[in-house]
Design a protein around this motif. Structure first.
Motif, PDB file in Angstrom:
ATOM      1  N   SER A   1     -17.865 -40.516  -5.912  1.00 40.57           N
ATOM      2  CA  SER A   1     -17.869 -41.854  -6.507  1.00 40.57           C
ATOM      3  C   SER A   1     -19.117 -42.133  -7.342  1.00 40.57           C
ATOM      4  O   SER A   1     -19.119 -43.024  -8.185  1.00 40.57           O
ATOM      5  CB  SER A   1     -17.744 -42.923  -5.417  1.00 40.57           C
ATOM      6  OG  SER A   1     -18.796 -42.824  -4.485  1.00 40.57           O
ATOM      7  N   ASP A   2     -20.176 -41.350  -7.142  1.00 42.48           N
ATOM      8  CA  ASP A   2     -21.361 -41.543  -7.967  1.00 42.48           C
ATOM      9  C   ASP A   2     -21.177 -40.945  -9.357  1.00 42.48           C
ATOM     10  O   ASP A   2     -21.977 -41.194 -10.258  1.00 42.48           O
ATOM     11  CB  ASP A   2     -22.588 -40.912  -7.290  1.00 42.48           C
ATOM     12  CG  ASP A   2     -22.392 -39.431  -6.981  1.00 42.48           C
ATOM     13  OD1 ASP A   2     -21.232 -39.031  -6.755  1.00 42.48           O
ATOM     14  OD2 ASP A   2     -23.391 -38.694  -6.956  1.00 42.48           O
TER      15      ASP A   2
ATOM     16  N   ARG B   1     -12.547 -45.567  -9.453  1.00 41.72           N
ATOM     17  CA  ARG B   1     -12.811 -46.071  -8.107  1.00 41.72           C
ATOM     18  C   ARG B   1     -11.867 -47.214  -7.762  1.00 41.72           C
ATOM     19  O   ARG B   1     -11.345 -47.292  -6.638  1.00 41.72           O
ATOM     20  CB  ARG B   1     -14.273 -46.499  -8.011  1.00 41.72           C
ATOM     21  CG  ARG B   1     -15.244 -45.312  -8.128  1.00 41.72           C
ATOM     22  CD  ARG B   1     -16.671 -45.767  -8.383  1.00 41.72           C
ATOM     23  NE  ARG B   1     -17.215 -46.532  -7.280  1.00 41.72           N
ATOM     24  CZ  ARG B   1     -18.377 -47.170  -7.323  1.00 41.72           C
ATOM     25  NH1 ARG B   1     -19.103 -47.161  -8.443  1.00 41.72           N
ATOM     26  NH2 ARG B   1     -18.807 -47.831  -6.273  1.00 41.72           N
TER      27      ARG B   1
END
Length: 415
Positions: free
Chosen positions: A247-248, A255
């Motif tokens: 997710s980074d 997301r």
């Protein structure tokens, strides 16, 4: 002496059901497993009527259960055949006319090598612009009129990729993944989950070849969407968690998509708390969705996008009043031009009203949904209307239940 339905009696005796009470109980249990509907039930009183002088005609899903366990359709079991009855197996062969579709795999499995050609990078922009038009057409038309067109364009993109080099190749791989995802969605909306799963796999292959983490995440969410229709809640969660593991790296849009789809997985496992947490978290990210990618933009294009997901999850959880209230809000902002989506939402709204024990309200909503279902031929909508029919079962013999049966009759013959 009154006449008896000897054909049905002989059929139940052949499978070892010695009494009518035992037959009703056994058929109910079989139907609950076959339909994955714990509310499916045939009462002993109903079975006794079936073996009597006037057996009537069973609902379609009951006819399917009878055929599955007894090996015969109702017309062969002594029931009174209504005008226009077509067996489900024959109707499916008639309506899903394969001549209107390209072969499921043909566009994706063209053998090579092919003659080399120059591929201008400007072609990537061309296909991206076409893609946006296909998304809009899908909202108006439904799946059947687009599958052939989009599949053929994917096939052309695949051909060009085999000659392209450098940035043109990378761009075509990215847009090819988006086209494959759209073909998968069209098959899913048409009710062919096998074809949908195949094209979701093609999407993932293209995404991996492109080395684009956004597309890889998008492809996993697409796979999860198929798992949702298969009612595999934990499978949905696994795939969405995989998309969120990086997710980074992935953009807010990916997301948001992964979280809302994971909420559907949570609803399939009966976890309302997680549904609300995921939808609320996604809502906090929605304002940050500002990329210019041509695919996956439903979260920006669809009014009330996340509340649509919440209402759908609530309906799946049996929270009728909460879902009914949310659908009323959502439908007030959905444009009438978004025909297919509006039809699906209306059908779900009607089901939530029935679950909230407001059958008259449910029937009123169903009228518009049926008109759209007939127009778009969306299998998703037919499925939602079948869910509504089940939710309205407590009023089957009441005037409102007969009204619903009349409203749904054209769908029953054409779905």
């Amino acid at each position: 002496m009154s006449q008896r339905n000897d054909a049905l009696r002989a059929a139940r005796l052949r499978v070892g059901w010695r009494t009518m009470d035992q037959a009703a109980k056994s058929l109910s249990e079989h139907g609950q497993r076959l339909l994955q509907d714990r509310h499916f039930e045939v009462s002993p009183r109903t079975w006794r009527r079936w073996e009597g002088e006037r057996p009537g005609w069973p609902p379609e899903e009951t006819a399917i259960v009878l055929h599955d366990v007894l090996g015969r359709w109702p017309e062969d079991l002594g029931f009174t055949v209504p005008a226009g009855w077509i067996r489900p197996e024959a109707r499916q062969e008639k309506d899903v006319n394969r001549r209107q579709f390209v072969s499921v795999t043909a566009a994706a499995l063209v053998p090579g090598p092919m003659s080399p050609q120059h591929v201008d990078p400007a072609l990537v922009d061309y296909f991206e612009q076409q893609l946006e038009g296909h998304y809009r057409a899908d909202m108006y038309l439904g799946p059947h009129d687009l599958i052939g067109t989009v599949s053929a364009q994917y096939q052309l993109i695949d051909k060009l990729i085999r000659s392209a080099r450098g940035e043109a190749r990378r761009g075509l791989l990215r847009v090819g993944a988006a086209y494959a995802a759209l073909v998968g969605w069209l098959y899913q909306d048409a009710g062919d989950l096998g074809a949908a799963a195949f094209w979701r796999g093609v999407t993932q292959e293209m995404a991996v070849r492109s080395r684009d983490p956004q597309l890889i995440g998008y492809s996993l969410v697409n796979q999860a969407h198929v798992r949702t229709d298969l009612r595999d809640g934990y499978g949905v969660i696994d795939l969405c968690e995989a998309a969120l593991d990086v997710s980074d790296v992935v953009l807010p849009k990916i997301r948001v998509m992964a979280m809302q789809q994971q909420a559907h997985g949570a609803s399939l496992t009966g976890d309302r708390t997680t549904v609300d947490r995921l939808i609320d978290t996604a809502d906090g990210l929605l304002a940050r969705v500002d990329d210019d990618l041509p695919w996956g933009n439903a979260c920006r294009r669809t009014p009330g996008y996340l509340e649509v997901q919440r209402a759908t999850c609530y309906g799946r959880l049996g929270l009728g009043r909460e879902a009914d209230s949310l659908w009323a809000q959502v439908l007030s902002v959905v444009p009438t031009s978004a025909r297919r989506d509006r039809g699906v939402y209306l059908a779900r709204h009607a089901t939530s009203a029935a679950t909230a024990r407001e059958p008259d309200h449910a029937v009123e909503i169903a009228r518009e949904a049926v008109d759209i279902a007939i127009e778009t031929r969306s299998a998703r909508m037919f499925r939602e209307l079948l869910t509504l029919e089940r939710a309205m079962r407590p009023w089957h013999d009441a005037p409102v239940g007969r009204d619903l049966a009349e409203i749904l009759a054209p769908v029953g013959k054409g779905s």
